[in-house]
Design a protein around this motif. Structure first.
Motif, mmCIF file in Angstrom:
data_model
loop_
_atom_site.group_PDB
_atom_site.id
_atom_site.type_symbol
_atom_site.label_atom_id
_atom_site.label_comp_id
_atom_site.label_asym_id
_atom_site.label_seq_id
_atom_site.Cartn_x
_atom_site.Cartn_y
_atom_site.Cartn_z
ATOM 1 N N THR A 52 31.250 51.190 44.940
ATOM 2 C CA THR A 52 32.563 51.397 45.559
ATOM 3 C C THR A 52 33.331 50.085 45.654
ATOM 4 O OG1 THR A 52 31.657 53.227 46.845
ATOM 5 C CG2 THR A 52 33.755 52.309 47.586
ATOM 6 N N LEU A 53 32.645 49.013 46.054
ATOM 7 C CA LEU A 53 33.279 47.700 46.122
ATOM 8 C C LEU A 53 33.760 47.259 44.748
ATOM 9 C CD1 LEU A 53 33.979 45.096 47.668
ATOM 10 C CD2 LEU A 53 31.640 44.297 47.222
ATOM 11 N N GLY A 54 32.918 47.450 43.739
ATOM 12 C CA GLY A 54 33.294 47.072 42.382
ATOM 13 C C GLY A 54 34.497 47.834 41.883
ATOM 14 N N ASN A 55 34.558 49.128 42.195
ATOM 15 C CA ASN A 55 35.679 49.960 41.782
ATOM 16 C C ASN A 55 36.992 49.436 42.359
ATOM 17 O OD1 ASN A 55 36.774 52.539 40.610
ATOM 18 N ND2 ASN A 55 37.230 52.905 42.769
ATOM 19 N N MET A 56 36.983 49.090 43.649
ATOM 20 C CA MET A 56 38.200 48.622 44.308
ATOM 21 C C MET A 56 38.585 47.211 43.835
ATOM 22 S SD MET A 56 38.766 51.328 45.949
ATOM 23 C CE MET A 56 40.232 50.853 46.848
ATOM 24 N N VAL A 57 37.602 46.311 43.763
ATOM 25 C CA VAL A 57 37.885 44.944 43.305
ATOM 26 C C VAL A 57 38.317 44.952 41.842
ATOM 27 C CG1 VAL A 57 36.866 42.681 42.849
ATOM 28 C CG2 VAL A 57 36.350 43.867 44.979
ATOM 29 N N GLY A 58 37.656 45.800 41.033
ATOM 30 C CA GLY A 58 38.022 45.896 39.625
ATOM 31 C C GLY A 58 39.461 46.345 39.434
ATOM 32 N N GLY A 59 39.917 47.264 40.288
ATOM 33 C CA GLY A 59 41.307 47.708 40.209
ATOM 34 C C GLY A 59 42.276 46.582 40.513
ATOM 35 N N ARG A 60 41.975 45.785 41.535
ATOM 36 C CA ARG A 60 42.858 44.668 41.901
ATOM 37 C C ARG A 60 42.877 43.592 40.805
ATOM 38 N NH1 ARG A 60 44.785 44.377 47.008
ATOM 39 N NH2 ARG A 60 44.028 45.904 48.518
ATOM 40 N N ASN B 246 34.131 40.743 33.401
ATOM 41 C CA ASN B 246 33.299 41.755 34.056
ATOM 42 C C ASN B 246 32.176 42.230 33.147
ATOM 43 O OD1 ASN B 246 32.343 43.866 35.701
ATOM 44 N ND2 ASN B 246 34.384 44.377 36.400
ATOM 45 N N PHE B 247 32.487 42.499 31.883
ATOM 46 C CA PHE B 247 31.457 42.937 30.939
ATOM 47 C C PHE B 247 30.408 41.853 30.733
ATOM 48 C CE2 PHE B 247 33.473 46.855 29.470
ATOM 49 C CZ PHE B 247 32.383 47.578 29.012
ATOM 50 N N ALA B 248 30.852 40.595 30.681
ATOM 51 C CA ALA B 248 29.903 39.491 30.511
ATOM 52 C C ALA B 248 28.954 39.406 31.701
ATOM 53 C CB ALA B 248 30.665 38.177 30.338
ATOM 54 N N ILE B 249 29.504 39.520 32.917
ATOM 55 C CA ILE B 249 28.672 39.492 34.126
ATOM 56 C C ILE B 249 27.711 40.675 34.131
ATOM 57 C CG2 ILE B 249 28.722 39.716 36.643
ATOM 58 C CD1 ILE B 249 31.382 38.180 36.588
ATOM 59 N N LEU B 250 28.199 41.856 33.709
ATOM 60 C CA LEU B 250 27.360 43.054 33.673
ATOM 61 C C LEU B 250 26.163 42.849 32.748
ATOM 62 C CD1 LEU B 250 26.887 46.056 34.361
ATOM 63 C CD2 LEU B 250 28.449 46.651 32.494
ATOM 64 N N ALA B 251 26.403 42.311 31.550
ATOM 65 C CA ALA B 251 25.315 42.085 30.597
ATOM 66 C C ALA B 251 24.297 41.082 31.149
ATOM 67 C CB ALA B 251 25.889 41.576 29.268
#
Length: 427
Positions: free
Chosen positions: A281-289, A302-307
């Motif tokens: 939920t936090l990621g969804n909101m921060v990702g939108g901003r 974000n994709f780099a951090i995810l990998a």
């Protein structure tokens, strides 16, 4: 008042299929997210419960309907396929319906499907009801995302999408555990009864609070389809599928990993998943901003951090504290990409976004299914501990896809600039 009337009147003259000006910009005053967005969030919350609640009720459903656990598991597969196939099909047949009316229709389909699940006397009727419900899933989220961007100022479009998609993530934190508890105490049918009531609340809110925004004539199906099959759009859909694939490669098998590798008791996994849900939920909101601030740079980072986090999870799984910490931040990164990807698709298909936007949820669900399969393949051939590494590779491929998408965009921008310069010289 005269300015508002002029703005709404001028929107009627937008090109066919154009999204038109946002409702927020027409009023000139809305800086906070409007109440109408909450109605869409409640609908997404109910959809999230419908999709995932069956996982916790499989033994109850199997016993009640006299089927095996694997057969009951087909209720999950059937729903995923219903989303994947239903979103583009339903969009094709409903693309001429105004967006508010379409949301009302879709929520009615959702309510009927869940009501049928409550009373379904046989396994066949239950899986049919699930597929019917799934048909509304992708199209509702696609149309809801488009409409959400019109309810706010242009600089808050990704944030508005994240508010709608937050319904899905909150469903995993609150809705699924609570609904599973209800189903275990009062019978699995009562869980679908609760979801039906949520659908009715969302329907009333949509009718009452969401304004009718002039759209102009709808884009024809040919234009919708041409937008969908553009290489850049297909590439972003593939990137979204990879993001979801990396998520479900691990998430599908998170319980055995936490129990067998990290050493947690099985009852503790529920609370770890709740923590993961907070991260999502936090990621969804921060990702939108972040996407509203810098769309492509935020997606790439974000994709780099995810990998990286998925690769690190292979090491931290052996330590309970580090495992839980990594899983929380993995949840933040995994859903931080969703609002940005949705807005990226809408930006590339402004004149006719509906089919491409709803098809994104088909791509995401196909990614879910592929991820679960890849995770199972990893367990069979290289062991449980290798699952996060497979997911990291998938996320890495998504990152490469984003970089390629950015290169193609820059090349096209350079080409358009050169063409414009030649045109000026010729004149």
């Amino acid at each position: 008042m005269s300015k508002t009337k002029h703005s709404l009147h001028s929107s009627a003259g937008t090109p066919p299929g154009d999204t038109g000006p946002s409702y927020a910009s027409a009023s000139g005053k809305k800086r906070t997210f409007p109440l109408s967005l909450l109605c869409l969030t409640i609908g997404a919350f109910a959809i999230g419960m419908t999709e995932f609640i069956i996982m916790g009720l499989l033994p109850n459903v199997a016993e009640d309907l006299n089927v095996s656990i694997p057969q009951a598991g087909q209720l999950i597969t059937g729903y995923a396929l219903g989303v994947a196939v239903g979103a583009p099909i339903l969009t094709v047949f409903t693309h001429r319906i105004p967006q508010k009316k379409l949301l009302v229709l879709l929520m009615c389909i959702f309510i009927i499907g869940n009501a049928l699940s409550v009373i379904a006397p046989t396994y066949g009727l239950l899986i049919s009801a699930r597929i019917l419900t799934a048909f509304a899933h992708g199209t509702f989220l696609g149309v809801g995302s488009i409409l959400a961007t019109k309810l706010v100022t242009p600089d808050r479009r990704a944030g508005a999408v994240s508010v709608v998609l937050a319904g899905l993530t909150i469903a995993n934190i609150i809705g699924v555990p609570f609904g599973t508890f209800i189903g275990q105490q009062l019978g699995w049918r009562s869980s679908f009864g609760a979801i039906t009531l949520l659908g009715i609340i969302s329907l009333i809110g949509i009718i009452r609070f969401i304004p009718v925004i002039p759209q102009g004539p709808p884009a024809n199906l040919g234009q919708q389809f041409r937008n969908l099959i553009r290489p850049q759009v297909l590439l972003v859909l593939l990137i979204g599928a990879m993001g979801c694939g990396s998520l479900f490669t691990v998430f599908t098998y998170i319980t055995p990993m936490l129990v067998d590798i990290s050493g947690f008791a099985e009852q503790s996994v529920t609370w770890i998943l709740v923590l993961f849900g907070f991260g999502v939920t936090l990621g969804n909101m921060v990702g939108g901003r972040l996407a509203d601030w810098k769309l492509m740079p935020s997606l790439i980072v974000n994709f780099a951090i995810l990998a990286v986090l998925l690769a690190v999870l292979t090491l931290t799984l052996h330590n309970p504290i580090l495992a839980v910490t990594t899983i929380f931040f993995w949840g933040v990164a995994a859903f931080g990409i969703m609002p940005g990807l949705q807005v990226r698709i809408m930006n590339m298909t402004r004149e006719a976004p509906l089919l491409a936007t709803t098809s994104s949820h088909s791509a995401f669900n196909l990614g879910n299914a592929a991820g679960a399969y890849i995770g199972g393949f990893a367990i069979t051939h290289t062991g449980l501990i290798s699952v996060p590494l497979y997911a990291a590779v998938i996320a890495g491929l998504g990152l490469l896809g984003l970089l390629w998408s950015l290169i193609l965009h820059d090349r096209r921008a350079s080409s358009d600039g050169a063409d414009a310069g030649q045109s000026i010289v010729a004149r």
